[in-house]
Design a protein around this motif. Structure first.
Motif, mmCIF file in Angstrom:
data_model
loop_
_atom_site.group_PDB
_atom_site.id
_atom_site.type_symbol
_atom_site.label_atom_id
_atom_site.label_comp_id
_atom_site.label_asym_id
_atom_site.label_seq_id
_atom_site.Cartn_x
_atom_site.Cartn_y
_atom_site.Cartn_z
ATOM 1 N N HIS A 1 0.833 -1.209 0.000
ATOM 2 C CA HIS A 1 0.000 0.000 0.000
ATOM 3 C C HIS A 1 0.865 1.255 0.000
ATOM 4 N N LEU A 2 1.945 1.253 0.804
ATOM 5 C CA LEU A 2 2.820 2.426 0.840
ATOM 6 C C LEU A 2 3.501 2.659 -0.509
ATOM 7 N N LEU A 3 3.910 1.589 -1.161
ATOM 8 C CA LEU A 3 4.619 1.742 -2.435
ATOM 9 C C LEU A 3 3.748 2.384 -3.500
ATOM 10 N N THR A 4 2.438 2.235 -3.364
ATOM 11 C CA THR A 4 1.527 2.840 -4.346
ATOM 12 C C THR A 4 1.129 4.261 -3.974
ATOM 13 N N THR A 5 1.450 4.692 -2.767
ATOM 14 C CA THR A 5 1.022 6.017 -2.314
ATOM 15 C C THR A 5 2.171 6.957 -1.981
ATOM 16 N N VAL A 6 3.389 6.425 -1.825
ATOM 17 C CA VAL A 6 4.536 7.249 -1.434
ATOM 18 C C VAL A 6 5.456 7.439 -2.645
ATOM 19 N N PRO A 7 6.000 8.635 -2.865
ATOM 20 C CA PRO A 7 6.947 8.836 -3.975
ATOM 21 C C PRO A 7 8.090 7.835 -3.912
ATOM 22 N N SER A 8 8.514 7.357 -5.081
ATOM 23 C CA SER A 8 9.516 6.288 -5.131
ATOM 24 C C SER A 8 10.858 6.712 -4.548
ATOM 25 N N ASP A 9 11.204 8.001 -4.645
ATOM 26 C CA ASP A 9 12.500 8.406 -4.110
ATOM 27 C C ASP A 9 12.509 8.476 -2.587
ATOM 28 N N GLU A 10 11.354 8.293 -1.955
ATOM 29 C CA GLU A 10 11.287 8.246 -0.507
ATOM 30 C C GLU A 10 11.262 6.819 0.021
ATOM 31 N N LEU A 11 10.903 5.836 -0.819
ATOM 32 C CA LEU A 11 10.804 4.463 -0.333
ATOM 33 C C LEU A 11 11.078 3.426 -1.418
ATOM 34 N N GLY A 12 10.345 3.472 -2.505
ATOM 35 C CA GLY A 12 10.404 2.414 -3.508
ATOM 36 C C GLY A 12 11.768 2.218 -4.137
ATOM 37 N N ASP A 13 12.557 3.292 -4.282
ATOM 38 C CA ASP A 13 13.879 3.170 -4.907
ATOM 39 C C ASP A 13 14.855 2.348 -4.078
ATOM 40 N N ARG A 14 14.519 2.060 -2.831
ATOM 41 C CA ARG A 14 15.412 1.246 -2.011
ATOM 42 C C ARG A 14 15.441 -0.212 -2.462
ATOM 43 N N PHE A 15 14.424 -0.639 -3.204
ATOM 44 C CA PHE A 15 14.288 -2.044 -3.571
ATOM 45 C C PHE A 15 14.516 -2.217 -5.065
ATOM 46 N N PRO A 16 15.608 -2.893 -5.452
ATOM 47 C CA PRO A 16 15.874 -3.093 -6.882
ATOM 48 C C PRO A 16 14.887 -4.082 -7.500
ATOM 49 N N GLY A 17 14.494 -3.837 -8.734
ATOM 50 C CA GLY A 17 13.592 -4.753 -9.434
ATOM 51 C C GLY A 17 12.149 -4.293 -9.364
#
Length: 798
Positions: free
Chosen positions: A149-165
């Motif tokens: 849920h967070l990955l769909t609502t939070v900007p990627s440079d704040e969270l999603g970019d930590r996970f490759p792929g």
């Protein structure tokens, strides 16, 4: 059975009230059992994050010597395939039987723990997480539903970019401890993950249970809470089953006088109580099933449970269906001892002996013992005094309650006037024990709630208040805690690149701390003790960089570099963080006194490694961008073992506030647990108060009716009933609240010197007012019953 079901209107009313009271108690008990079962299920979960089974330890011949590392490493050497620099030789690891490369780490997002696992399968039968059938392929990852849920609502440079792929699935419930858990499992190629420090070659995932430091505490708290709830529930059910006890004693005595045997009387009494309790148990199960979806949303330990796990189970249902009616029948038989052995005794009543001030002795002893306990050094011996003092004090409050009730009635008689005041004061003084018994549950809840409101919020706020407040949202990283040989921090080149990128980010201010080289030749990873006279390398900070956080200290005019006690910044108990730290080489964590130190005038920070890095950010979004950058470009790589050690060992990008929140969560969870028990106790005690008030009215139907026939107005009788219940409630609750506040104040001033008590006066006042108003409403609700039962047309039946 016919006497129970066909005993007239009064018998039907008694049966209905008894059934409703038992139903409330059963529903509450089932709710507590459900939450306890859910907690048990959570603690019995397979801890896949715990230390996995690794390849056999390699000896010196394998070229992989070293001491034990966290996570179950052999003291004679590292696991086969592990290199001295913390990376893995894949070929050697596979030859030793490794099936998977494993790299577990702990991260945070806005104060919430994020569990991250990087894996690479080495064989077709590589171990998988509980509920999963395959290991993520390189470039793929699975996340928990909350993280998805967070990955769909939070900007990627704040969270999603930590996970490759890219995400390919969701981690199943069997691998999670809560629906709110943040977790991710990332797939890599063996070559990619083997070059990452702190990676381990494993043969199997741990099958142990996750045991945290609070597991035993919570299990004890649930048990204590269950007992604390059962007591008022038993009192309420017992009161309900003895509604109109005096009237029934007269009826049973008449049966005995006309020839009924004690066994026959006991059979009638037990069947009457058994039927009411059995109907109440069935109704209580129905009530629980109706509200079970809401029970699953109750947050007791700080994290929610999965709804499917919140259930009392078959044993819980059978227990209340069998034990509650059986105990009610047993209590009914036990209450008829006078009738069985002396039927005429029901007509002979005497005023109990007057109470003395000796009833205050346990309360005074408990508080005195508590003062001694909090003055002792913090150790197991002190705990052995604290708990008995608390128990003695709580029992002292209950034991002193009747005495306070008696003196309150005497005071009421002196300052009050009128028939209502005189009648109420006379009855209260006649039997204060019985009167206080109806409000004992509320009194205990007020005592516990006041103590918790004084101590725990103070402990939580003290960790991030005062001097420590400016550090709350500052990230801290430590690069010299890895057990990998030669890992002393970021090299000058790495530090320069990292600091350049961080300073280029808007709103980000890095404060690096540098460490001098250790010229003694001693390697802390080698397993040998340091040489005699060895001193840790000195830490330095630029005065210009440190100016961004004045709380760290200051430099004299013209000075460019200062010594700093960097180790003091990494402590899991913020209350022991003494500031400032600049100008010292070390600081005593108990007294706060430091060893003064200065930096050489010719020190060149650009040639030193960065061992510690602090990052200040202008807002939470900027903070998470900086944390994401550090996760990708300057991560702290430490092998993690038991989950209970993660929060204290984590040296990754955590803020000082997050470090405090790890401890604060335990305190907040304990507070939530206690307040949950207090809330339920108040609810049950309120129900018990309603039942006791109704029972008291039924038992005094004859005198009240006669008073009305002699001209007493119904308003006078209402004031009598109100004063009889409200006076002990207010008087004893005030005593309990004052005693608890005094103990909380003593605890705060003794255990946290220099910290003022953060008592939530507004919230507490509102809560207590709601409790008192609700109790008064229960008492006033019985007034309609009083009016109906004392009508003159019913007098002929008396």
């Amino acid at each position: 059975m016919r006497l129970t079901l066909r005993g007239g209107r009064e018998a039907v009313i008694r049966l209905v009230v008894t059934s409703l009271a038992v139903a409330v108690g059963v529903a509450v008990m089932l709710g507590v059992f459900s939450l306890f079962n859910a907690y048990q299920g959570t603690t019995n979960r397979q801890c896949w994050e715990c230390s996995p089974s690794m390849t056999a330890a390699a000896g010196p011949a394998d070229g992989a010597t070293g001491p034990a590392r966290p996570g179950g490493r052999n003291e004679q050497g590292m696991p086969a395939g592990m290199k001295a620099d913390g990376t893995v030789d894949v070929a050697v690891a596979k030859q030793a039987g490794a099936k998977e490369l494993w790299n577990f780490s702990q991260d945070f997002y806005q104060g919430t723990e994020l569990r991250r696992l990087d894996v690479a399968a080495l064989t077709a039968d590589a171990p998988t997480l509980p509920g999963m059938t395959t290991v993520p392929a390189p470039g793929e990852y699975y996340v928990s539903p909350a993280l998805a849920h967070l990955l769909t609502t939070v900007p990627s440079d704040e969270l999603g970019d930590r996970f490759p792929g890219h995400q390919v699935g969701v981690i199943p419930r069997a691998a999670l401890y809560s629906p709110d858990e943040l977790a991710v499992v990332i797939g890599h190629t063996p070559e990619d993950l083997a070059g990452r420090q702190a990676t381990e070659p494993i043969t199997a995932i741990s099958t142990a249970k996750e045991v945290k430091g609070t597991t035993t505490i919570y299990r004890f708290a649930f048990a204590f809470g269950t007992v604390a709830l059962l007591l008022p529930i038993v009192i309420m059910v017992g009161t309900a089953t003895r509604l109109s006890a005096a009237r029934r004693e007269e009826r049973y005595a008449a049966m005995r006088l006309v020839g009924a045997t004690p066994r026959q009387v006991a059979a009638v009494a037990s069947v009457e109580s058994f039927v009411g309790a059995a109907l109440g148990s069935v109704l209580g199960i129905g009530v629980y099933l109706a509200v079970s979806s809401q029970v699953a949303k109750v947050n007791v330990t700080g994290t929610r449970f999965f709804p499917a796990e919140v259930s009392p189970g078959l044993l819980g249902y059978l227990g209340v269906l069998i034990l509650v009616p059986a105990l009610a029948a047993l209590a009914a038989v036990r209450s008829l001892r006078r009738v069985r052995y002396d039927p005429l005794a029901v007509a002979r009543k005497a005023t109990p002996k007057s109470l003395t001030a000796k009833r205050l002795i346990p309360l005074a002893l408990g508080m005195a013992l508590f003062v001694v306990a909090v003055s002792l050094p913090a150790n197991d011996n002190a705990d052995g005094v604290v708990y008995p003092s608390l128990i003695l004090t709580m029992w002292g409050v209950v034991f002193a309650g009747p005495w306070v009730t008696m003196w309150s009635s005497r005071l009421l008689a002196r300052i009050g006037g009128g028939a209502a005041t005189t009648l109420a004061a006379r009855r209260l003084a006649d039997d204060p024990r019985a009167t206080f018994r109806t409000v004992a549950g509320v009194t205990v809840a007020v005592f516990v709630g006041t103590a918790v409101a004084g101590v725990l919020p103070t402990a939580v706020s003290a960790q991030t208040s005062g001097q420590r407040a400016p550090l709350t949202d500052v990230l801290r990283l430590r690069y010299d805690m890895s057990s990998v040989a030669g890992s002393g921090g970021l090299t000058p080149a790495q530090a320069a690149a990292t600091l350049h990128d961080l300073r280029a980010m808007p709103g980000v201010t890095p404060i690096p701390i540098y460490v001098t080289a250790d010229t003694s030749g001693w390697d802390p990873v080698g397993g040998t003790p340091p040489p005699i006279g060895w001193t840790p390398p000195a830490d330095y900070v630029s005065c210009a960089d440190a100016a961004a956080l004045p709380v760290l200290g200051s430099c004299p005019p013209g000075q460019g570099v200062s010594a700093i006690a960097a180790d003091e910044l990494f402590i899991d108990n913020p209350l022991m963080l003494h500031l400032p730290v600049m100008g010292f080489s070390q600081i005593d964590r108990v007294s706060g006194s430091g060893v003064a130190a200065s930096a050489p005038a010719d020190v060149d920070l650009s040639k030193l490694d960065v061992t510690t890095l602090m990052v200040a950010a202008s807002n939470p979004a900027v903070l998470e961008r900086a944390r994401t950058y550090l996760d990708l470009h300057a991560p702290v790589l430490i092998g993690l073992g038991s989950p209970d050690q993660w929060s204290t060992n984590a040296a990754g990008p955590m803020t000082f506030g997050e470090v405090a929140s790890v401890r604060g969560e335990q305190l907040a969870a304990a507070q939530q647990m206690i307040m949950f028990v207090v809330g339920l106790t108040l609810f049950v005690a309120g129900c018990g108060l309603a039942v006791a008030t109704a029972g008291s009215l039924v038992e005094r139907k004859r005198p009240f009716t006669l008073l009305r026939l002699t001209g007493t107005q119904i308003a006078v009788l209402r004031r009598v009933v109100f004063l009889e219940s409200a006076l002990p409630l207010v008087a004893v609750s005030a005593m309990a609240g004052l005693a608890a506040y005094a103990m909380a104040l003593i605890a705060v001033r003794s255990l946290a010197k220099g910290v003022s008590m953060s008592f939530p006066l507004a919230t507490y006042s509102v809560s207590v007012s709601v409790v008192v108003v609700a109790a008064m409403a229960v008492i006033l609700g019985s007034m309609t019953f009083l009016n109906r039962m004392t009508r003159s047309e019913y007098a002929r039946f008396e």
